[in-house]
Design an enzyme around this catalytic site. Structure first.
Site, PDB file in Angstrom:
ATOM      1  CD  GLU A   1      -7.821  21.494  13.409  1.00 40.56           C
ATOM      2  OE1 GLU A   1      -8.850  21.412  14.105  1.00 40.56           O
ATOM      3  OE2 GLU A   1      -7.326  22.569  13.054  1.00 40.56           O
TER       4      GLU A   1
ATOM      5  CG  ASP B   1      -8.484  22.325   4.122  1.00 46.80           C
ATOM      6  OD1 ASP B   1      -7.602  23.095   4.531  1.00 46.80           O
ATOM      7  OD2 ASP B   1      -9.688  22.602   4.192  1.00 46.80           O
TER       8      ASP B   1
END
Length: 182
Positions: free
Chosen positions: A101, A105
């Site tokens: 990925e 966050d």
């Protein structure tokens, strides 16, 4: 050295630094997963450049697959809902899965995705991220391998976008607020 895009306020990570760190992290994954034959799952679209560079550094037999999942629309913050836009073509039951990925966050997308892959019977799910905005984390999840921890800034380039722009920048830049706060 590439010229900074006019919509970026500064360059956060150079092309050269990214290449060095991706190679370093791939070496660790090679050592830790030696003897396995995982499925490398790239999360589209943002991870595609990182995915390509990363898997070329791996020295193990791999199967390749992709998913398109999102918790973002065209905005800059998570919607809080996971959407699967493209699912896996492979059966992952009994397999080791490496999820590749671009950025973590809040952790919402990867937490939901890891749970889903384990429910589908994956033997293990290893998460590799290019970037980690740890200070934005709301979910109890951390990548197994991460290339860079970054500040809470809106970043683009090296596959990351804002509203489908800037993906082809060879570096990671901090986008000017004026661009996304219109």
């Amino acid at each position: 050295m590439h010229e900074l895009h006019p919509d970026c306020q500064s360059m956060l990570l150079s092309e050269e630094r990214i290449r060095e760190r991706v190679t370093e992290v791939a070496r660790r994954v090679n050592a830790d997963l030696a003897g396995k034959r995982p499925i490398a799952v790239g999360i589209l679209k943002g991870s595609i450049i990182f995915y390509a560079d990363f898997i070329r550094c791996l020295d193990m037999p791999l199967e390749l697959d992709f998913m398109a999942v999102s918790s973002y629309g065209s905005g800059s913050t998570s919607s809080g809902k996971l959407r699967i836009k493209k699912d896996l073509d492979s059966n992952i039951s009994g397999r080791d899965v490496i999820v590749i990925e671009d950025i973590i966050d809040s952790g919402f997308t990867l937490a939901c995705l890891k749970k889903l892959l384990l429910e589908r019977g994956a033997s293990s799910v290893t998460i590799v991220t290019l970037l980690d905005k740890h200070e934005r984390r709301t979910e109890d999840i951390a990548p197994d391998y991460n290339c860079f921890e970054i500040p809470d800034e809106f970043v683009v380039g090296y596959g990351l976008d804002y509203d489908e722009k800037y993906r082809s920048l060879p570096y990671i830049g901090i986008l000017k607020r004026s661009v996304y706060e219109k």
